[in-house]
Design a protein around this motif. Structure first.
Motif, PDB file in Angstrom:
ATOM      1  N   MET A 233       0.838  -1.202   0.000  1.00 36.91           N
ATOM      2  CA  MET A 233       0.000   0.000   0.000  1.00 36.91           C
ATOM      3  C   MET A 233       0.869   1.246   0.000  1.00 36.91           C
ATOM      4  O   MET A 233       0.494   2.283  -0.539  1.00 36.91           O
ATOM      5  CB  MET A 233      -0.957  -0.026   1.194  1.00 36.91           C
ATOM      6  N   ASN A 234       2.044   1.111   0.595  1.00 37.20           N
ATOM      7  CA  ASN A 234       2.989   2.212   0.630  1.00 37.20           C
ATOM      8  C   ASN A 234       3.567   2.501  -0.763  1.00 37.20           C
ATOM      9  O   ASN A 234       3.734   3.645  -1.161  1.00 37.20           O
ATOM     10  CB  ASN A 234       4.079   1.797   1.634  1.00 37.20           C
ATOM     11  N   LEU A 235       3.846   1.452  -1.526  1.00 39.69           N
ATOM     12  CA  LEU A 235       4.605   1.633  -2.765  1.00 39.69           C
ATOM     13  C   LEU A 235       3.778   1.686  -4.041  1.00 39.69           C
ATOM     14  O   LEU A 235       4.110   2.415  -4.974  1.00 39.69           O
ATOM     15  CB  LEU A 235       5.608   0.478  -2.914  1.00 39.69           C
ATOM     16  N   ALA A 236       2.700   0.881  -4.083  1.00 37.78           N
ATOM     17  CA  ALA A 236       2.090   0.629  -5.398  1.00 37.78           C
ATOM     18  C   ALA A 236       1.104   1.709  -5.825  1.00 37.78           C
ATOM     19  O   ALA A 236       0.379   2.268  -5.007  1.00 37.78           O
ATOM     20  CB  ALA A 236       1.396  -0.727  -5.388  1.00 37.78           C
ATOM     21  N   ASP A 237       1.079   1.987  -7.138  1.00 37.96           N
ATOM     22  CA  ASP A 237       0.105   2.902  -7.714  1.00 37.96           C
ATOM     23  C   ASP A 237      -1.210   2.198  -7.985  1.00 37.96           C
ATOM     24  O   ASP A 237      -2.264   2.805  -7.943  1.00 37.96           O
ATOM     25  CB  ASP A 237       0.631   3.462  -9.041  1.00 37.96           C
ATOM     26  N   ARG A 238      -1.115   0.921  -8.344  1.00 40.49           N
ATOM     27  CA  ARG A 238      -2.303   0.127  -8.602  1.00 40.49           C
ATOM     28  C   ARG A 238      -2.128  -1.259  -8.018  1.00 40.49           C
ATOM     29  O   ARG A 238      -1.005  -1.683  -7.761  1.00 40.49           O
ATOM     30  CB  ARG A 238      -2.558   0.008 -10.116  1.00 40.49           C
ATOM     31  N   HIS A 239      -3.250  -1.943  -7.803  1.00 31.40           N
ATOM     32  CA  HIS A 239      -3.193  -3.287  -7.213  1.00 31.40           C
ATOM     33  C   HIS A 239      -4.044  -4.261  -8.015  1.00 31.40           C
ATOM     34  O   HIS A 239      -5.096  -3.893  -8.533  1.00 31.40           O
ATOM     35  CB  HIS A 239      -3.744  -3.261  -5.773  1.00 31.40           C
ATOM     36  N   TYR A 240      -3.552  -5.493  -8.094  1.00 30.45           N
ATOM     37  CA  TYR A 240      -4.368  -6.591  -8.608  1.00 30.45           C
ATOM     38  C   TYR A 240      -4.443  -7.653  -7.514  1.00 30.45           C
ATOM     39  O   TYR A 240      -3.482  -7.838  -6.772  1.00 30.45           O
ATOM     40  CB  TYR A 240      -3.713  -7.244  -9.834  1.00 30.45           C
ATOM     41  N   ILE A 241      -5.562  -8.341  -7.438  1.00 26.79           N
ATOM     42  CA  ILE A 241      -5.640  -9.491  -6.533  1.00 26.79           C
ATOM     43  C   ILE A 241      -5.913 -10.738  -7.363  1.00 26.79           C
ATOM     44  O   ILE A 241      -6.774 -10.746  -8.249  1.00 26.79           O
ATOM     45  CB  ILE A 241      -6.736  -9.309  -5.465  1.00 26.79           C
ATOM     46  N   LEU A 242      -5.116 -11.770  -7.084  1.00 28.68           N
ATOM     47  CA  LEU A 242      -5.208 -13.033  -7.801  1.00 28.68           C
ATOM     48  C   LEU A 242      -5.798 -14.062  -6.843  1.00 28.68           C
ATOM     49  O   LEU A 242      -5.413 -14.119  -5.672  1.00 28.68           O
ATOM     50  CB  LEU A 242      -3.791 -13.434  -8.205  1.00 28.68           C
ATOM     51  N   GLU A 243      -6.756 -14.838  -7.333  1.00 30.67           N
ATOM     52  CA  GLU A 243      -7.366 -15.866  -6.500  1.00 30.67           C
ATOM     53  C   GLU A 243      -7.588 -17.091  -7.370  1.00 30.67           C
ATOM     54  O   GLU A 243      -8.262 -16.997  -8.396  1.00 30.67           O
ATOM     55  CB  GLU A 243      -8.691 -15.310  -5.935  1.00 30.67           C
ATOM     56  N   GLN A 244      -6.991 -18.203  -7.000  1.00 36.23           N
ATOM     57  CA  GLN A 244      -7.104 -19.450  -7.761  1.00 36.23           C
ATOM     58  C   GLN A 244      -6.897 -19.259  -9.268  1.00 36.23           C
ATOM     59  O   GLN A 244      -7.661 -19.757 -10.093  1.00 36.23           O
ATOM     60  CB  GLN A 244      -8.462 -20.109  -7.493  1.00 36.23           C
ATOM     61  N   GLY A 245      -5.872 -18.506  -9.608  1.00 32.51           N
ATOM     62  CA  GLY A 245      -5.508 -18.356 -11.008  1.00 32.51           C
ATOM     63  C   GLY A 245      -6.345 -17.372 -11.797  1.00 32.51           C
ATOM     64  O   GLY A 245      -6.283 -17.361 -13.022  1.00 32.51           O
ATOM     65  N   ASN A 246      -7.170 -16.568 -11.110  1.00 29.09           N
ATOM     66  CA  ASN A 246      -7.955 -15.535 -11.780  1.00 29.09           C
ATOM     67  C   ASN A 246      -7.714 -14.184 -11.125  1.00 29.09           C
ATOM     68  O   ASN A 246      -7.556 -14.104  -9.915  1.00 29.09           O
ATOM     69  CB  ASN A 246      -9.459 -15.830 -11.654  1.00 29.09           C
ATOM     70  N   ILE A 247      -7.721 -13.112 -11.947  1.00 30.73           N
ATOM     71  CA  ILE A 247      -7.690 -11.769 -11.371  1.00 30.73           C
ATOM     72  C   ILE A 247      -9.104 -11.456 -10.880  1.00 30.73           C
ATOM     73  O   ILE A 247     -10.053 -11.473 -11.669  1.00 30.73           O
ATOM     74  CB  ILE A 247      -7.256 -10.715 -12.419  1.00 30.73           C
ATOM     75  N   VAL A 248      -9.250 -11.218  -9.558  1.00 39.89           N
ATOM     76  CA  VAL A 248     -10.590 -11.000  -9.019  1.00 39.89           C
ATOM     77  C   VAL A 248     -10.813  -9.546  -8.626  1.00 39.89           C
ATOM     78  O   VAL A 248     -11.914  -9.133  -8.299  1.00 39.89           O
ATOM     79  CB  VAL A 248     -10.854 -11.908  -7.797  1.00 39.89           C
ATOM     80  N   TYR A 249      -9.736  -8.762  -8.617  1.00 32.24           N
ATOM     81  CA  TYR A 249      -9.887  -7.352  -8.260  1.00 32.24           C
ATOM     82  C   TYR A 249      -8.781  -6.557  -8.911  1.00 32.24           C
ATOM     83  O   TYR A 249      -7.644  -7.036  -9.010  1.00 32.24           O
ATOM     84  CB  TYR A 249      -9.803  -7.181  -6.739  1.00 32.24           C
ATOM     85  N   SER A 250      -9.101  -5.364  -9.385  1.00 35.32           N
ATOM     86  CA  SER A 250      -8.044  -4.432  -9.737  1.00 35.32           C
ATOM     87  C   SER A 250      -8.509  -3.045  -9.358  1.00 35.32           C
ATOM     88  O   SER A 250      -9.692  -2.703  -9.504  1.00 35.32           O
ATOM     89  CB  SER A 250      -7.698  -4.523 -11.217  1.00 35.32           C
ATOM     90  N   GLY A 251      -7.600  -2.238  -8.811  1.00 37.04           N
ATOM     91  CA  GLY A 251      -8.003  -0.911  -8.376  1.00 37.04           C
ATOM     92  C   GLY A 251      -6.805  -0.017  -8.160  1.00 37.04           C
ATOM     93  O   GLY A 251      -5.671  -0.497  -8.038  1.00 37.04           O
ATOM     94  N   SER A 252      -7.086   1.289  -8.120  1.00 37.94           N
ATOM     95  CA  SER A 252      -6.013   2.247  -7.902  1.00 37.94           C
ATOM     96  C   SER A 252      -5.662   2.274  -6.416  1.00 37.94           C
ATOM     97  O   SER A 252      -6.341   1.671  -5.591  1.00 37.94           O
ATOM     98  CB  SER A 252      -6.461   3.634  -8.343  1.00 37.94           C
ATOM     99  N   ARG A 253      -4.590   3.001  -6.096  1.00 29.39           N
ATOM    100  CA  ARG A 253      -4.158   3.138  -4.711  1.00 29.39           C
ATOM    101  C   ARG A 253      -5.313   3.616  -3.818  1.00 29.39           C
ATOM    102  O   ARG A 253      -5.587   3.014  -2.783  1.00 29.39           O
ATOM    103  CB  ARG A 253      -3.008   4.149  -4.657  1.00 29.39           C
ATOM    104  N   ASP A 254      -6.023   4.665  -4.253  1.00 29.09           N
ATOM    105  CA  ASP A 254      -7.080   5.232  -3.419  1.00 29.09           C
ATOM    106  C   ASP A 254      -8.253   4.267  -3.281  1.00 29.09           C
ATOM    107  O   ASP A 254      -8.810   4.095  -2.201  1.00 29.09           O
ATOM    108  CB  ASP A 254      -7.571   6.565  -4.006  1.00 29.09           C
ATOM    109  N   GLU A 255      -8.628   3.657  -4.409  1.00 24.87           N
ATOM    110  CA  GLU A 255      -9.749   2.701  -4.361  1.00 24.87           C
ATOM    111  C   GLU A 255      -9.438   1.556  -3.401  1.00 24.87           C
ATOM    112  O   GLU A 255     -10.267   1.143  -2.602  1.00 24.87           O
ATOM    113  CB  GLU A 255     -10.001   2.120  -5.763  1.00 24.87           C
TER     114      GLU A 255
END
Lengths: 230, 285
Positions: A193-215
């Motif tokens: 959270m300190n470093l990244a501009d954007r985040h993805y979350i991977l769950e069982q081989g699928n991207i289940v979330y993507s969002g900006s730092r603020d989101e």
């Protein structure tokens, strides 16, 4: 800059990635989060060609890199620092750097030694003599002298003391400052959270979330659902 | 007493030859995890090429300059077009193909030069003996020790002080990590293979004036080389040197103590080393 489009990767018969898509733009730090076994490392290995995706495509700077050999991916400007760091134990710190060094890299040996004073002190020591923190620093430094446009870091702070974790965070910030994009796999969510501009979350081989730092900061439910252990 | 001293020096000379045959085999095994049963045939062909050049021109020195590079080229060619296809295959396939290659080379040698061994004359400059008081020793054998020692030093420098050497040492630890740094490991493999064939060919050429060229010298050299690799530690340069010298000296001393058992004792020495150090004298965990 990097565009991963619907890749399916396997280890033998086990199907690990089920259509992963993600993007990293120039100069960004992007985190890839998820529980153990979600496929984060496999995603990175697929990008650098250690694992070859059976479906989907990977584009880097507009050209397809899926299916080409690992050393060619590296030559195009993607450096991967694996979780085990891959320091050559028999080689000195200086030799570890020298075999990776490229003339066109913005990070030369002198820049590395200025940013990593510990490595300068230890430059004649063998890889096997370094502590875990020093090995991680050397692994990142070695990737930087390789002249990457994109740096893939797999769990860079794993197993390190809190003081060293802070140092690694500073180094990643310095990498971003120098204009190199970073894709970061990391269990330490504060670091992400300190470093990244954007985040993805991977769950069982699928991207289940993507969002900006603020989101992501306000998405408590998402963090709860996909990242906390229960 | 002086008999044992002479046997010791003989052993060092033989040991240096064993080292030169084994070092390529060891590094190829250590980096590519590739078992090369054709390595003994490179030694055989090196000896015969040397014989052929001496027979045609009369110059041993020309032979020594020409035959080993020809072997390097042969090795490079074999790796590039045949053996590189087997890197991901199980060991038994590698053994089948390389053993086949060894047989092809051996039969080819017999077709060209016949089934009976050939002698190679010692070069004029090195004929005769040196005398130090009561110590008398053939000049050529001293030359072999000095020449191989010098070459070993040059190889060591190249391995320890050059970028290619560092890449090769890194390759014995992890070829995947080497590739991740943008280095073409397959090109490195080809070069390493050629270097190993060069050294095996040179060993064959240097041995020719001592024990001649014989179509069946390949398998014996190969089995000794495997013993040296196991004793020294797979992938280790200094291990191959230590192992080669140890086997050379053991074999040589035993031939005057118990000549029937000289060949058996090298396997006894191997068994003893493995008992104490399972990964070899200088092997790594």
């Amino acid at each position: 800059m990097l565009r991963v489009d619907g890749i399916h990767s396997y280890y033998g018969k086990s199907h690990i990635l089920h259509g992963v898509s993600l993007e990293v733009n120039k100069g960004e730090v992007v985190s890839l989060l998820g529980r153990n076994g979600a496929g984060k490392t496999t995603t990175m290995k697929s990008i650098v060609g250690i694992v070859v995706p059976r479906e989907g495509s990977i584009l880097f700077d507009g050209t397809t890199i899926s299916g080409i050999e690992t050393h060619k991916v590296a030559q195009r400007g993607i450096a991967f620092v694996p979780e085990h760091r891959g320091i050559f134990q028999l080689l000195s710190v200086e030799e570890n750097l020298a075999i990776a060094a490229r003339r066109d890299s913005i990070w030369g040996l002198s820049e590395v030694f200025a940013n990593f004073p510990r490595l300068k002190e230890r430059r004649h020591n063998r890889g096997s003599d370094l502590s875990g923190g020093e090995q991680q620093m050397l692994a990142i430094a070695r990737a930087l002298v390789n002249g990457p446009k994109l740096l893939l870091l797999d769990e860079p702070t794993e197993g390190l003391a809190p003081v060293i974790v802070d140092e690694v965070v500073q180094v990643i910030a310095a990498v971003r400052q120098s204009g190199i994009a970073v894709l970061l796999v990391e269990q330490n969510i504060k670091v992400c959270m300190n470093l990244a501009d954007r985040h993805y979350i991977l769950e069982q081989g699928n991207i289940v979330y993507s969002g900006s730092r603020d989101e992501f900061c306000t998405a408590d439910q998402v963090r709860e659902r996909y990242l906390t252990l229960n | 007493m002086s008999l044992y001293l002479i046997q010791l020096i003989n052993g060092l000379g033989i040991g240096m030859i064993y080292f030169m045959i084994s070092v390529g085999l060891s590094i190829i095994f250590g980096t590519m995890n590739f078992v090369n049963f054709a390595h003994g045939a490179f030694y055989l062909l090196g000896a015969y090429l040397c014989y052929a050049v001496v027979a045609a021109t009369g110059s041993f020195w020309l032979a020594l300059a020409v035959a080993p590079p020809a072997m390097a080229l042969t090795g490079w060619f074999a790796e590039r077009y045949l053996l590189s296809r087997l890197y991901h295959a199980p060991h038994q396939y590698q053994i089948l193909v390389t053993l086949g290659l060894a047989l092809v080379i051996q039969e080819g040698v017999m077709l060209v030069w016949g089934a009976i061994g050939q002698n190679v004359a010692t070069p004029v400059l090195l004929q005769g003996v040196v005398v130090f008081g009561s110590f008398v020793y053939p000049k050529y054998r001293l030359f072999v020790i000095g020449f191989t020692a010098l070459l070993t030093f040059v190889l060591w420098l190249a391995l320890e002080r050059t970028r290619y050497g560092a890449i090769l040492r890194a390759g014995t630890e992890s070829t995947e990590m080497v590739a991740l740094l943008g280095i073409d490991i397959f090109r490195m493999f080809s070069f390493t293979f050629a270097l190993g064939a060069y050294l095996a060919g040179l060993a064959g050429g240097l041995t020719a004036p001592i024990s001649g060229a014989d179509p069946f010298m390949g398998p014996g050299a190969l089995s000794v080389a495997f013993v040296v690799v196991v004793i020294g530690g797979i992938g280790s340069f200094s291990g191959a040197l230590a192992g080669g010298l140890l086997i050379g000296v053991v074999q040589s001393e035993m031939s005057s103590l118990w000549s029937e058992g000289a060949n058996i004792m090298i396997y006894v020495a191997m068994a003893l080393v493995i008992l104490v150090r399972p990964r070899g004298l200088l092997g790594r965990a």
